[in-house]
Design a protein around this motif. Sequence first.
Motif, PDB file in Angstrom:
ATOM      1  N   ASN A  23       0.883  -1.600  -0.327  1.00  0.00           N
ATOM      2  CA  ASN A  23      -0.135  -0.344  -0.127  1.00  0.00           C
ATOM      3  C   ASN A  23       0.973   1.585   0.346  1.00  0.00           C
ATOM      4  N   LEU A  24       2.072   1.493  -0.216  1.00  0.00           N
ATOM      5  CA  LEU A  24       3.513   2.086  -0.389  1.00  0.00           C
ATOM      6  C   LEU A  24       2.519   2.946  -2.274  1.00  0.00           C
ATOM      7  N   THR A  25       2.774   4.227  -2.542  1.00  0.00           N
ATOM      8  CA  THR A  25       2.922   4.918  -3.488  1.00  0.00           C
ATOM      9  C   THR A  25       3.983   4.887  -4.160  1.00  0.00           C
ATOM     10  N   TYR A  26       4.926   4.323  -4.871  1.00  0.00           N
ATOM     11  CA  TYR A  26       5.957   4.979  -5.345  1.00  0.00           C
ATOM     12  C   TYR A  26       6.224   6.116  -6.344  1.00  0.00           C
ATOM     13  N   GLU A  27       7.028   6.748  -6.744  1.00  0.00           N
ATOM     14  CA  GLU A  27       7.504   6.955  -7.410  1.00  0.00           C
ATOM     15  C   GLU A  27       8.990   6.938  -8.746  1.00  0.00           C
ATOM     16  N   VAL A  28       8.580   6.632  -9.422  1.00  0.00           N
ATOM     17  CA  VAL A  28       9.656   5.795 -11.539  1.00  0.00           C
ATOM     18  C   VAL A  28      10.722   7.065 -11.146  1.00  0.00           C
TER      19      VAL A  28
ATOM     20  N   GLU B 152       1.926  14.643  -0.072  1.00  0.00           N
ATOM     21  CA  GLU B 152       1.738  14.885  -1.251  1.00  0.00           C
ATOM     22  C   GLU B 152       0.698  14.252  -2.204  1.00  0.00           C
ATOM     23  N   LEU B 153       0.512  13.288  -1.706  1.00  0.00           N
ATOM     24  CA  LEU B 153      -0.516  12.581  -2.555  1.00  0.00           C
ATOM     25  C   LEU B 153      -2.135  13.310  -2.614  1.00  0.00           C
ATOM     26  N   ASN B 154      -2.492  14.286  -1.409  1.00  0.00           N
ATOM     27  CA  ASN B 154      -3.610  14.458  -1.124  1.00  0.00           C
ATOM     28  C   ASN B 154      -3.120  15.975  -0.996  1.00  0.00           C
ATOM     29  N   ALA B 155      -2.253  16.406  -1.621  1.00  0.00           N
ATOM     30  CA  ALA B 155      -2.340  17.798  -1.860  1.00  0.00           C
ATOM     31  C   ALA B 155      -3.224  18.881  -2.179  1.00  0.00           C
ATOM     32  N   ASP B 156      -3.838  18.257  -3.219  1.00  0.00           N
ATOM     33  CA  ASP B 156      -5.150  18.626  -3.836  1.00  0.00           C
ATOM     34  C   ASP B 156      -6.308  19.011  -2.776  1.00  0.00           C
ATOM     35  N   ALA B 157      -6.383  17.959  -2.233  1.00  0.00           N
ATOM     36  CA  ALA B 157      -8.178  17.892  -1.263  1.00  0.00           C
ATOM     37  C   ALA B 157      -7.561  18.589  -0.209  1.00  0.00           C
ATOM     38  N   LEU B 158      -6.677  18.189   0.479  1.00  0.00           N
ATOM     39  CA  LEU B 158      -6.383  19.684   2.010  1.00  0.00           C
ATOM     40  C   LEU B 158      -6.110  21.024   1.589  1.00  0.00           C
TER      41      LEU B 158
ATOM     42  N   ILE C 126       1.877  10.923 -15.058  1.00  0.00           N
ATOM     43  CA  ILE C 126       2.815  10.934 -13.834  1.00  0.00           C
ATOM     44  C   ILE C 126       3.305   9.343 -13.545  1.00  0.00           C
ATOM     45  N   ARG C 127       4.263   9.296 -13.561  1.00  0.00           N
ATOM     46  CA  ARG C 127       5.469   7.894 -13.357  1.00  0.00           C
ATOM     47  C   ARG C 127       4.670   7.286 -12.284  1.00  0.00           C
ATOM     48  N   ARG C 128       3.553   6.968 -11.531  1.00  0.00           N
ATOM     49  CA  ARG C 128       3.615   6.260 -10.143  1.00  0.00           C
ATOM     50  C   ARG C 128       2.741   5.132  -9.964  1.00  0.00           C
ATOM     51  N   PHE C 129       2.858   4.872  -8.956  1.00  0.00           N
ATOM     52  CA  PHE C 129       1.915   3.321  -8.867  1.00  0.00           C
ATOM     53  C   PHE C 129       1.973   3.142  -8.014  1.00  0.00           C
ATOM     54  N   THR C 130       1.509   1.877  -7.223  1.00  0.00           N
ATOM     55  CA  THR C 130       1.186   1.369  -5.389  1.00  0.00           C
ATOM     56  C   THR C 130       1.003   0.030  -5.581  1.00  0.00           C
ATOM     57  N   VAL C 131       1.633  -1.026  -4.826  1.00  0.00           N
ATOM     58  CA  VAL C 131       1.761  -2.250  -4.855  1.00  0.00           C
ATOM     59  C   VAL C 131       0.784  -2.500  -3.622  1.00  0.00           C
ATOM     60  N   LEU C 132      -0.562  -3.395  -4.271  1.00  0.00           N
ATOM     61  CA  LEU C 132      -1.329  -3.854  -3.523  1.00  0.00           C
ATOM     62  C   LEU C 132      -1.287  -5.435  -2.946  1.00  0.00           C
ATOM     63  N   PRO C 133      -1.600  -6.053  -2.145  1.00  0.00           N
ATOM     64  CA  PRO C 133      -1.830  -7.848  -1.737  1.00  0.00           C
ATOM     65  C   PRO C 133      -2.537  -8.177  -2.723  1.00  0.00           C
TER      66      PRO C 133
END
Length: 575
Positions: A60-65, A84-90, A200-207
């Motif tokens: 559940n971590l978000t990574y940036e390549v 940083e992920l929730n900057a626009d919402a906050l 955007i070059r991001r991804f999240t690893v989920l179980p």
Amino acid sequence: MTTLLYIASMSRDLVQPNAWVAIKLPNDMLRVLQVVPNTTISLGKYGSFPSNLIIERPYNLTYEVQDQEEGETYSRLRIVPGVELNADALADTSADKDAIETSEETAETNDDDDVIVPADGEDFTLVDDSGKVIARSSREVLDDSARQTLTSAEIEELKKKGTSAGQDLIAKLLLSHTAIDQKTQFSLAKYKLLKTKKYIRRFTVLPLDVPLLAHWMLEDKDASKILEMRQESMALLGCWADTHFASQPEEGAEGPHAGQWLVVDDTGGLLTASLAERMGILHQTPEEQEQPETSVADAGSSGQPDGQPTQKPKRRRLNDLEVPYAPNNTLTVLHHNTQPNLFMLRYFDFDNTEINPTPPYHPLYSNLLSLSWLQLVSPELDQTYSDPPAEVDPETVASWKTNQRGNYHRKRRRWARTKHIIDTTRAGGFAGLAVASTMEPISILRHTLPLLAGGAPVAIYSQTVEPLAALADAFSITRRAAWVSSPPAETEGKTVAEIERWEGNDEFPINPTLLLGASIQTSRARRWQVLPQRTHPLMTERGGAEGYIFTAWRAIPVEGKIEARGRFRKRKAGA
């Protein structure tokens, strides 16, 4: 994606080597892959990175390549913080009076729209010609040369450069938009979100769990392989079949085993995995995953020469006729092939085609049984069951060659397993039945209902409602009343067991007294866009089969006639 309540006993909180994971991309697409050490994971246009960078890291971590550094041949990863992920919402979206010095024309068209105001300490803000803040970032201020309309060639050139994980490209696209000052707060946020998902070059690893795997099969793979069964249908099947963890029965306890379920699965193993997850036998525990390893440090204390690894304990050879199956908390899968089609269980580190696995054993190895319809209906026609291997004395077996001796033991173990599965299944006493198949439901119940214990639930999934409607009609109150008042002539002189397995006729396709409370239901969770004056279901949702579920409970027909006894007093009319 619809989220349902599932209790998944995930083995670890960290990404393990060779584990199957789900990677969520910025465009909401999923990639299901195996994290093999010392390899490169490619995410297409979003970049690639070494697999070792996510091994032994939390889910559940978000990574940036990130961009490749000078002299390196691979891309590093940066963990994106939640701020940083929730900057626009906050961020504060209230209007700043000093920043809103708009022209009269702009004021007339956008009088009621909120504008985006930069927060304190921000290094970069994007302001249109009228002075309104339309975007902000903590990055450095871009130069004025970016204020231009980008062509396709220029965008491709920026993508090839790949600077700042796509953030510079998104900012320049915003600056180059000629009508950016005419956008409202909502439309600007939507435009920025679309460009972010694309570049955007991001991804999240989920179980990887069963609902996530089902969503991936429905949206990104072949939905027909799982009969277009959605998460809510899987949840209903598990609930109505009453599948749950069943502890080991006490020794000497009487009655049928309460922890054995029958399954007819044509979804490639998705239904089996869903039921196994509810029963707690789908995922390996950390203790089960640990394999005995050689240790050089402990070599001296174990009696071995210094620097020599300790030897692994030898595997105890079981008796050929000893079966490895548990007596309780099991799933018995009925299939029509030589081997059941359970390919989706490989995503949970289980291979059902492997006969003699090596330790550590997966929980499904001892709790998942399978047999074909031929073995259930006519076991005498199965060569493995009807032709047991001959007994040979140990001295003769010891004199054989290695291959001949191995084949002899292999055939005996296979016969013992097959005989155990067939005999225990035909003995009946199952706690429930779950079906997801393209076969006719009546033909399935004709052979499986006699195997269920009294009161056992039945849950059958079908893509269309017509087969289940015919099944519900076969167990309707009208047919049951007609059966009780005048049983078919073919059933006269037969025992109760023979009537339960009666093949049926045109009037009664199946014995209607074997099930009670037959009903059909459906459930489909839909996503909605909820905004002021814009609330509506998402029009781009995937279609496909609606999905219906038939539910009922096993009934044991009473033997003999039903008579009412006792003294009754006739009441006067009007009393």
